[in-house]
Design a protein around this motif. Structure first.
Motif, mmCIF file in Angstrom:
data_model
loop_
_atom_site.group_PDB
_atom_site.id
_atom_site.type_symbol
_atom_site.label_atom_id
_atom_site.label_comp_id
_atom_site.label_asym_id
_atom_site.label_seq_id
_atom_site.Cartn_x
_atom_site.Cartn_y
_atom_site.Cartn_z
ATOM 1 N N VAL A 18 137.942 14.547 24.657
ATOM 2 C CA VAL A 18 136.862 14.538 25.698
ATOM 3 C C VAL A 18 137.224 15.196 27.098
ATOM 4 O O VAL A 18 138.522 15.027 27.473
ATOM 5 C CB VAL A 18 136.606 13.069 26.040
ATOM 6 C CG1 VAL A 18 135.613 12.663 27.154
ATOM 7 C CG2 VAL A 18 136.064 12.387 24.706
ATOM 8 N N LEU A 19 136.542 15.732 27.786
ATOM 9 C CA LEU A 19 136.532 16.287 28.937
ATOM 10 C C LEU A 19 136.012 15.298 30.119
ATOM 11 O O LEU A 19 134.493 15.324 30.067
ATOM 12 C CB LEU A 19 136.136 17.831 29.328
ATOM 13 C CG LEU A 19 135.931 18.330 30.577
ATOM 14 C CD1 LEU A 19 137.220 18.191 31.360
ATOM 15 C CD2 LEU A 19 135.778 19.746 30.566
ATOM 16 N N LEU A 20 136.801 14.771 30.852
ATOM 17 C CA LEU A 20 135.910 13.872 31.834
ATOM 18 C C LEU A 20 136.346 14.920 33.349
ATOM 19 O O LEU A 20 137.379 15.223 33.547
ATOM 20 C CB LEU A 20 136.569 12.657 32.210
ATOM 21 C CG LEU A 20 136.795 11.785 30.873
ATOM 22 C CD1 LEU A 20 137.674 10.579 31.151
ATOM 23 C CD2 LEU A 20 135.817 11.346 30.348
ATOM 24 N N ALA A 21 135.171 14.944 34.046
ATOM 25 C CA ALA A 21 135.259 15.774 35.577
ATOM 26 C C ALA A 21 134.528 14.935 36.489
ATOM 27 O O ALA A 21 133.759 14.235 36.362
ATOM 28 C CB ALA A 21 134.567 17.026 34.991
ATOM 29 N N ALA A 22 135.452 14.955 37.615
ATOM 30 C CA ALA A 22 134.993 14.178 38.906
ATOM 31 C C ALA A 22 135.075 15.473 39.798
ATOM 32 O O ALA A 22 135.892 16.117 40.204
ATOM 33 C CB ALA A 22 135.721 13.103 39.201
ATOM 34 N N VAL A 23 134.162 15.318 41.010
ATOM 35 C CA VAL A 23 134.057 16.137 42.200
ATOM 36 C C VAL A 23 133.588 15.109 43.091
ATOM 37 O O VAL A 23 132.825 14.571 43.157
ATOM 38 C CB VAL A 23 133.208 17.116 42.022
ATOM 39 C CG1 VAL A 23 132.876 18.195 43.263
ATOM 40 C CG2 VAL A 23 133.246 17.996 40.839
ATOM 41 N N LYS A 24 134.494 15.310 44.379
ATOM 42 C CA LYS A 24 134.010 14.682 45.495
ATOM 43 C C LYS A 24 132.729 14.956 45.899
ATOM 44 O O LYS A 24 132.583 16.177 46.151
ATOM 45 C CB LYS A 24 135.172 15.151 46.699
ATOM 46 C CG LYS A 24 136.422 14.392 46.353
ATOM 47 C CD LYS A 24 136.504 13.080 47.433
ATOM 48 C CE LYS A 24 137.945 12.588 47.346
ATOM 49 N NZ LYS A 24 138.164 11.411 48.126
ATOM 50 N N LYS A 25 132.001 13.981 46.238
ATOM 51 C CA LYS A 25 130.284 14.062 46.557
ATOM 52 C C LYS A 25 130.360 15.194 47.857
ATOM 53 O O LYS A 25 129.519 16.037 47.946
ATOM 54 C CB LYS A 25 129.745 12.731 46.933
ATOM 55 C CG LYS A 25 129.543 12.055 45.802
ATOM 56 C CD LYS A 25 128.650 10.867 46.154
ATOM 57 C CE LYS A 25 128.215 9.948 45.004
ATOM 58 N NZ LYS A 25 127.685 8.604 45.252
ATOM 59 N N GLU A 26 131.392 14.927 48.768
ATOM 60 C CA GLU A 26 131.212 15.663 50.106
ATOM 61 C C GLU A 26 131.366 17.209 49.988
ATOM 62 O O GLU A 26 130.766 17.947 50.435
ATOM 63 C CB GLU A 26 132.221 15.125 51.110
ATOM 64 C CG GLU A 26 133.867 15.160 50.727
ATOM 65 C CD GLU A 26 134.794 14.240 51.302
ATOM 66 O OE1 GLU A 26 134.324 13.205 51.597
ATOM 67 O OE2 GLU A 26 135.685 15.016 51.637
ATOM 68 N N MET A 27 132.170 17.406 48.731
ATOM 69 C CA MET A 27 132.456 19.079 48.505
ATOM 70 C C MET A 27 131.139 19.658 48.045
ATOM 71 O O MET A 27 130.635 20.741 48.248
ATOM 72 C CB MET A 27 133.727 19.121 47.353
ATOM 73 C CG MET A 27 134.681 18.675 47.701
ATOM 74 S SD MET A 27 136.035 18.991 46.537
ATOM 75 C CE MET A 27 136.235 20.637 46.338
ATOM 76 N N VAL A 28 130.481 18.843 47.287
ATOM 77 C CA VAL A 28 129.188 19.567 46.764
ATOM 78 C C VAL A 28 128.047 19.351 47.784
ATOM 79 O O VAL A 28 127.227 20.377 47.937
ATOM 80 C CB VAL A 28 128.607 18.523 45.419
ATOM 81 C CG1 VAL A 28 127.159 18.847 44.861
ATOM 82 C CG2 VAL A 28 129.770 18.774 44.490
ATOM 83 N N ASP A 29 128.159 18.324 48.547
ATOM 84 C CA ASP A 29 127.017 18.260 49.681
ATOM 85 C C ASP A 29 127.324 19.248 50.598
ATOM 86 O O ASP A 29 126.356 20.019 51.098
ATOM 87 C CB ASP A 29 127.083 16.589 50.172
ATOM 88 C CG ASP A 29 126.800 15.654 49.097
ATOM 89 O OD1 ASP A 29 126.106 15.953 48.149
ATOM 90 O OD2 ASP A 29 127.016 14.478 49.518
ATOM 91 N N GLU A 30 128.503 19.527 51.080
ATOM 92 C CA GLU A 30 128.812 20.530 51.920
ATOM 93 C C GLU A 30 128.299 22.041 51.250
ATOM 94 O O GLU A 30 127.926 22.779 52.191
ATOM 95 C CB GLU A 30 130.332 20.651 52.241
ATOM 96 C CG GLU A 30 130.778 19.902 53.697
ATOM 97 C CD GLU A 30 132.219 19.542 53.536
ATOM 98 O OE1 GLU A 30 132.887 20.889 53.089
ATOM 99 O OE2 GLU A 30 132.576 18.710 54.013
ATOM 100 N N ARG A 31 128.740 22.070 50.155
ATOM 101 C CA ARG A 31 128.149 23.515 49.642
ATOM 102 C C ARG A 31 126.556 23.626 49.513
ATOM 103 O O ARG A 31 126.184 24.650 50.050
ATOM 104 C CB ARG A 31 128.353 23.654 47.958
ATOM 105 C CG ARG A 31 128.832 24.765 47.412
ATOM 106 C CD ARG A 31 129.326 25.824 47.880
ATOM 107 N NE ARG A 31 130.575 26.014 48.674
ATOM 108 C CZ ARG A 31 131.702 26.338 48.129
ATOM 109 N NH1 ARG A 31 131.739 26.638 46.565
ATOM 110 N NH2 ARG A 31 132.653 26.482 48.617
#
Ligand SMILES: Nc1ncnc2c1ncn2[C@@H]1O[C@H](COP(=O)(O)OP(=O)(O)OP(=O)(O)O)[C@@H](O)[C@H]1O
Ligand SMILES: [Mg+2]
Length: 351
Positions: A145-158
């Motif tokens: 299984v691949l589990l991925a997480a990204v800080k919300k602020e990084m996506v929101d900033e983008r």
């Protein structure tokens, strides 16, 4: 089509890891890879057979002004109704590869969401996350299984950045997933049974190692050694400024031996880190990596594959991500010179 849905967002990009090929895009898709030294964009659209590159651009990030770089790209590529896909990478993103008892994707999603703090060193409220089963056809009791997480602020900033440039970003992915996806779909024999292949993206500030087994991503790691460190070493050795060192790196003429000598320490550190990760993968996953492919602007340094091949004791080749795509012959600019930089953007555009 143009509304953001974060749950879908990560589900959709992870489908590629699963090798579920989605419907061909109705609209052209533009993959936009925002690197630390340059923004790379590739527009892919349907051709009579497969996909073709409709446009491309590499915009250097002088002074780090992302917004104006994006605006320039949008003018050059005539952003209108295309689907825009970009990515994030590095600190604040995390991918974990774990073995779990075999279950359906739905059950997996329901269960791991309560255990986020077990897998990620982030407050679960601050991340977007998703998962994918890497061996959906497997018969073992355990599944990968691949589990991925990204800080919300990084996506929101983008998203904010695009909005401020007057653009609407439709999807955000992770660089290693995009690069691995491009390699899996377009790379040489990436899906061959039993074989593991490594892909090393040598960027300006950092490098990213991905290992794919039978065409699906099984390992990623960021190594914080990039081509800009080589420029600094060259500047020091030749006693010139950064611009002159950059020019020397790109066109070494008869100074190649001195350049390689100046870059010896960071290059060997990078090779050492790659070797460690490959050894770890081989031991942990019982799969031999038999070939390494280089992408990223940093891999354009003359004779680099030879240096890596010697250091790693296995075949190392430059991978040209455009190799199996049709490139519109009417396209201007020297796309082949920049092709090696376009791996992530191509992977984003494949969505
Ligand atoms: N012909 C060349 N020879 C040597 N190095 C090159 C050449 N062309 C570009 N580079 C180097 O490649 C780097 C840029 O590559 P790339 O666009 O892949 O990086 P990036 O995506 O901006 O960086 P990162 O991935 O670290 O964020 C620069 O450091 C540049 O000096
Ligand atoms: Mg990059």
């Amino acid at each position: 089509m143009h509304t953001m849905d974060f749950k879908k967002l990560f589900e959709q990009y992870l489908q590629f890891v699963n090798r579920i090929i989605p419907k061909p895009p109705v609209l052209p898709v533009i993959g936009i890879d925002i690197g630390t030294t340059a923004v790379k964009a590739v527009e892919l659209g349907p051709a009579a057979e497969g996909l073709q590159v409709r446009h491309w651009a590499v915009e250097p990030l002088a002074g780090g002004d992302l917004k104006s770089a994006l605006k320039k790209l949008s003018e050059r590529l005539h952003f209108t109704n295309q689907v825009l896909v970009s990515s994030v990478f590095g600190k604040g993103t995390l991918m974990r590869f774990v073995d779990l008892p075999r279950m359906s994707l739905e059950d997996l999603k329901k269960s791991y969401i309560y255990e986020l703090d077990k897998y990620f060193p982030f407050d679960p409220k601050t991340i977007y996350t998703d998962c994918a089963i890497l061996d959906p056809e497997g018969k073992d009791k355990k599944m990968q299984v691949l589990l991925a997480a990204v800080k919300k602020e990084m996506v929101d900033e983008r998203l904010k950045l695009f909005k401020e440039a007057g653009l609407e970003l439709n999807r955000v992915m992770l660089n290693p997933v995009a690069a691995a996806n491009a390699f899996s779909r377009l790379g040489p024999a990436a899906g061959a049974a039993g074989k593991a292949k490594a892909l090393l993206d040598i960027g300006g500030s950092a490098s990213s190692l991905m290992i794919l087994k039978e065409g699906s991503l099984r390992f990623t790691r960021d190594i914080f050694i990039g081509s800009q460190q080589l420029t600094q070493k060259i500047a020091g050795a030749f006693n010139v400024d950064a611009a002159a060192a950059e020019a020397l790196k790109r066109d070494p003429g008869d100074k190649l031996a001195q350049i390689m000598e100046a870059c010896d320490v960071p290059v060997n550190n990078l090779i050492g880190e790659v070797r460690l990760s490959i050894d770890y993968f081989t031991t942990e996953r019982h799969a031999q990596v038999d070939e390494i492919f280089l992408i990223g602007g940093g891999s354009s340094l003359k004779g680099f594959e030879g240096v890596f091949e010697k250091g790693l004791g296995m075949p190392v080749k430059i991978w040209q991500p455009l190799g199996s795509l049709r490139v519109d012959p009417a396209l201007g600019g020297d796309i082949q010179t920049h092709a090696v930089q376009l791996g992530v953007a191509v992977g984003l555009g494949l969505l």
